[in-house]
Write a protein that holds these residues in place. Structure first.
Motif, PDB file in Angstrom:
ATOM      1  N   GLU A  34       0.809  -1.221   0.000  1.00  0.00           N
ATOM      2  CA  GLU A  34       0.000   0.000   0.000  1.00  0.00           C
ATOM      3  C   GLU A  34       0.839   1.266   0.000  1.00  0.00           C
ATOM      4  N   PHE A  35       0.177   2.328  -0.383  1.00  0.00           N
ATOM      5  CA  PHE A  35       0.757   3.661  -0.409  1.00  0.00           C
ATOM      6  C   PHE A  35       0.131   4.480   0.697  1.00  0.00           C
ATOM      7  N   ALA A  36       0.920   5.011   1.589  1.00  0.00           N
ATOM      8  CA  ALA A  36       0.386   5.925   2.589  1.00  0.00           C
ATOM      9  C   ALA A  36       0.849   7.329   2.221  1.00  0.00           C
ATOM     10  N   ALA A  37      -0.094   8.234   2.095  1.00  0.00           N
ATOM     11  CA  ALA A  37       0.269   9.620   1.817  1.00  0.00           C
ATOM     12  C   ALA A  37       0.144  10.404   3.113  1.00  0.00           C
ATOM     13  N   VAL A  38       1.217  11.085   3.482  1.00  0.00           N
ATOM     14  CA  VAL A  38       1.211  11.864   4.716  1.00  0.00           C
ATOM     15  C   VAL A  38       1.167  13.339   4.344  1.00  0.00           C
ATOM     16  N   VAL A  39       0.124  14.024   4.793  1.00  0.00           N
ATOM     17  CA  VAL A  39       0.022  15.454   4.496  1.00  0.00           C
ATOM     18  C   VAL A  39       0.046  16.250   5.792  1.00  0.00           C
ATOM     19  N   GLY A  40       0.512  17.464   5.675  1.00  0.00           N
ATOM     20  CA  GLY A  40       0.556  18.320   6.855  1.00  0.00           C
ATOM     21  C   GLY A  40       1.287  19.588   6.497  1.00  0.00           C
ATOM     22  N   SER A 200      -2.250  13.584  -2.596  1.00  0.00           N
ATOM     23  CA  SER A 200      -2.396  12.578  -1.542  1.00  0.00           C
ATOM     24  C   SER A 200      -3.574  11.645  -1.815  1.00  0.00           C
ATOM     25  N   VAL A 201      -4.691  12.178  -2.321  1.00  0.00           N
ATOM     26  CA  VAL A 201      -5.825  11.285  -2.589  1.00  0.00           C
ATOM     27  C   VAL A 201      -5.673  10.561  -3.912  1.00  0.00           C
ATOM     28  N   TYR A 202      -4.917  11.150  -4.831  1.00  0.00           N
ATOM     29  CA  TYR A 202      -4.718  10.481  -6.116  1.00  0.00           C
ATOM     30  C   TYR A 202      -3.782   9.290  -5.962  1.00  0.00           C
ATOM     31  N   LEU A 203      -2.760   9.437  -5.141  1.00  0.00           N
ATOM     32  CA  LEU A 203      -1.747   8.376  -5.035  1.00  0.00           C
ATOM     33  C   LEU A 203      -1.880   7.513  -3.783  1.00  0.00           C
ATOM     34  N   GLY A 204      -2.497   8.041  -2.730  1.00  0.00           N
ATOM     35  CA  GLY A 204      -2.507   7.294  -1.474  1.00  0.00           C
ATOM     36  C   GLY A 204      -3.630   6.278  -1.381  1.00  0.00           C
ATOM     37  N   ASP A 205      -3.358   5.113  -0.786  1.00  0.00           N
ATOM     38  CA  ASP A 205      -4.431   4.191  -0.400  1.00  0.00           C
ATOM     39  C   ASP A 205      -5.003   4.650   0.929  1.00  0.00           C
ATOM     40  N   GLN A 206      -4.162   5.359   1.673  1.00  0.00           N
ATOM     41  CA  GLN A 206      -4.662   6.045   2.853  1.00  0.00           C
ATOM     42  C   GLN A 206      -3.981   7.398   2.930  1.00  0.00           C
ATOM     43  N   VAL A 207      -4.719   8.347   3.460  1.00  0.00           N
ATOM     44  CA  VAL A 207      -4.184   9.692   3.620  1.00  0.00           C
ATOM     45  C   VAL A 207      -4.118   9.965   5.118  1.00  0.00           C
ATOM     46  N   ILE A 208      -2.921  10.315   5.566  1.00  0.00           N
ATOM     47  CA  ILE A 208      -2.709  10.537   6.989  1.00  0.00           C
ATOM     48  C   ILE A 208      -2.449  12.016   7.197  1.00  0.00           C
ATOM     49  N   VAL A 209      -3.287  12.644   7.961  1.00  0.00           N
ATOM     50  CA  VAL A 209      -3.133  14.073   8.191  1.00  0.00           C
ATOM     51  C   VAL A 209      -2.411  14.299   9.513  1.00  0.00           C
ATOM     52  N   LEU A 210      -1.265  14.968   9.427  1.00  0.00           N
ATOM     53  CA  LEU A 210      -0.521  15.333  10.638  1.00  0.00           C
ATOM     54  C   LEU A 210      -0.822  16.781  10.958  1.00  0.00           C
ATOM     55  N   SER A 211      -1.164  17.067  12.192  1.00  0.00           N
ATOM     56  CA  SER A 211      -1.227  18.475  12.572  1.00  0.00           C
ATOM     57  C   SER A 211      -1.104  18.620  14.071  1.00  0.00           C
ATOM     58  N   TYR A 219      -5.887  12.448  11.670  1.00  0.00           N
ATOM     59  CA  TYR A 219      -6.969  11.939  10.861  1.00  0.00           C
ATOM     60  C   TYR A 219      -6.388  10.961   9.856  1.00  0.00           C
ATOM     61  N   ILE A 220      -7.031   9.808   9.714  1.00  0.00           N
ATOM     62  CA  ILE A 220      -6.572   8.835   8.723  1.00  0.00           C
ATOM     63  C   ILE A 220      -7.755   8.464   7.854  1.00  0.00           C
ATOM     64  N   MET A 221      -7.597   8.647   6.576  1.00  0.00           N
ATOM     65  CA  MET A 221      -8.690   8.374   5.650  1.00  0.00           C
ATOM     66  C   MET A 221      -8.281   7.239   4.712  1.00  0.00           C
ATOM     67  N   ASP A 222      -9.154   6.248   4.616  1.00  0.00           N
ATOM     68  CA  ASP A 222      -8.924   5.192   3.643  1.00  0.00           C
ATOM     69  C   ASP A 222      -9.486   5.645   2.317  1.00  0.00           C
ATOM     70  N   VAL A 223      -8.678   5.557   1.283  1.00  0.00           N
ATOM     71  CA  VAL A 223      -9.142   6.001  -0.026  1.00  0.00           C
ATOM     72  C   VAL A 223      -9.526   4.775  -0.830  1.00  0.00           C
ATOM     73  N   LYS A 224     -10.804   4.646  -1.127  1.00  0.00           N
ATOM     74  CA  LYS A 224     -11.243   3.525  -1.962  1.00  0.00           C
ATOM     75  C   LYS A 224     -12.115   4.086  -3.065  1.00  0.00           C
ATOM     76  N   TYR A 225     -11.754   3.739  -4.262  1.00  0.00           N
ATOM     77  CA  TYR A 225     -12.566   4.193  -5.381  1.00  0.00           C
ATOM     78  C   TYR A 225     -13.565   3.111  -5.750  1.00  0.00           C
ATOM     79  N   PRO A 226     -14.722   3.475  -6.307  1.00  0.00           N
ATOM     80  CA  PRO A 226     -15.706   2.474  -6.701  1.00  0.00           C
ATOM     81  C   PRO A 226     -15.045   1.443  -7.613  1.00  0.00           C
ATOM     82  N   GLY A 227     -15.362   0.188  -7.380  1.00  0.00           N
ATOM     83  CA  GLY A 227     -14.785  -0.850  -8.230  1.00  0.00           C
ATOM     84  C   GLY A 227     -13.534  -1.465  -7.632  1.00  0.00           C
ATOM     85  N   GLU A 228     -12.966  -0.842  -6.597  1.00  0.00           N
ATOM     86  CA  GLU A 228     -11.766  -1.420  -5.990  1.00  0.00           C
ATOM     87  C   GLU A 228     -12.129  -2.489  -4.973  1.00  0.00           C
TER      88      GLU A 228
END
Ligand code: ADP
Ligand code: ADP
Length: 228
Positions: A34-40, A200-211, A219-228
């Motif tokens: 998986e790809f975790a995208a960390v934003v902050g 982060s949402v285009y590439l991440g399977d999850q987006v992790i927000v640091l603040s 905040y941790i968001m699982d990114v799932k697109y329809p059909g996945e």
């Protein structure tokens, strides 16, 4: 089970003005592949996090686990890519990509190393540029080459710190597409540090927000697109 497990990681830098708390009780789990995208916001400790995962630093408290092993020292099994690719100007693009294999797999036959590097360069659209020097390529192409170099030795984890931050918007979106193509052919686990939410949402399977200061996993968001 996770390939990367960051458990309760807390860290402060020691400065002349006293301790500077940077990370507070970080919890991140990244399953294999998986790809975790960390934003902050900048300064929130994203680079510190990459150094901890790569084993370049030890946290004050908490643990970083990679592949079921506690990270205690720098490891070859972590590939790194940065905003400004550090390619060696006296080597061709192909020889830059081959470099990690020379270090990590010295017994691998020369022809095999070459084959592996050429295969990756093809995946990112750099066939025909193998013999060029880094300065002969555009910024986007250099970043493609540096991604190949970061994964050529099949590291357990690829850590990317703002890898596309210096590229113009069009080139950046090309690279996003390339990342998807690369992942389809060459599965790897990655942590992508970015302050680009779209990225982060285009590439991440999850987006992790640091603040926060010190920063924590808000905040941790699982990114799932329809059909996945
Ligand atoms: P980011 O990558 O999110 O911009 P960093 O991890 O680079 O954040 O830095 C987080 C905070 O820690 C910043 O306030 C920065 O100034 C500070 N910092 C980073 N590295 C050091 C260091 N080696 N010594 C002291 N302070 C540092
Ligand atoms: P990319 O999107 O691959 O990063 P750029 O947008 O920076 O590339 O450049 C656009 C195109 O210009 C490239 O895809 C490549 O075909 C061509 N190009 C850039 N630099 C060179 C070069 N040194 N020699 C030949 N073609 C080049």
């Amino acid at each position: 089970t996770n390939l990367i497990d960051i458990k309760g990681v807390t860290h402060a830098y020691r400065t002349p003005n006293g301790p500077l708390p940077v990370l507070d009780n970080l919890e991140i789990g990244v399953p294999e592949g998986e790809f975790a995208a960390v934003v902050g916001p900048s300064g929130c400790g994203k680079s510190t996090l990459t150094r901890l995962v790569a084993g370049l630093m030890k946290p004050d408290a908490g643990e970083v686990w990679l592949h079921g092993e506690l990270v205690k020292s720098p490891r070859k099994t972590v590939g790194m890519a940065f905003q400004n690719p550090v390619l060696l100007e006296w080597r061709s693009i192909l020889d830059n990509v081959i470099l990690p294999l020379e270090i990590v797999s010295p017994s691998m036959p020369r022809a095999k190393r070459r084959e592996r590097a050429e295969e990756l360069l093809e995946l990112v659209g750099l066939t025909g540029f193998e013999d060029k020097r880094p300065s002969e390529l555009s910024g986007g192409m250099r970043q493609r080459a540096s991604l190949c170099r970061a994964i050529v030795h099949k590291p357990d984890v690829l850590i990317m710190d703002e890898p596309f931050g210096a590229l113009d918007a069009f080139t950046r979106e090309d690279l996003w597409q390339t990342m998807h193509e690369l992942r389809a052919k060459e599965p790897f686990t990655a942590v992508l540090i970015t302050h680009d939410l779209r990225e982060s949402v285009y590439l991440g399977d999850q987006v992790i927000v640091l603040s926060g200061r010190p920063a924590t996993t808000q905040y941790i968001m699982d990114v799932k697109y329809p059909g996945e």
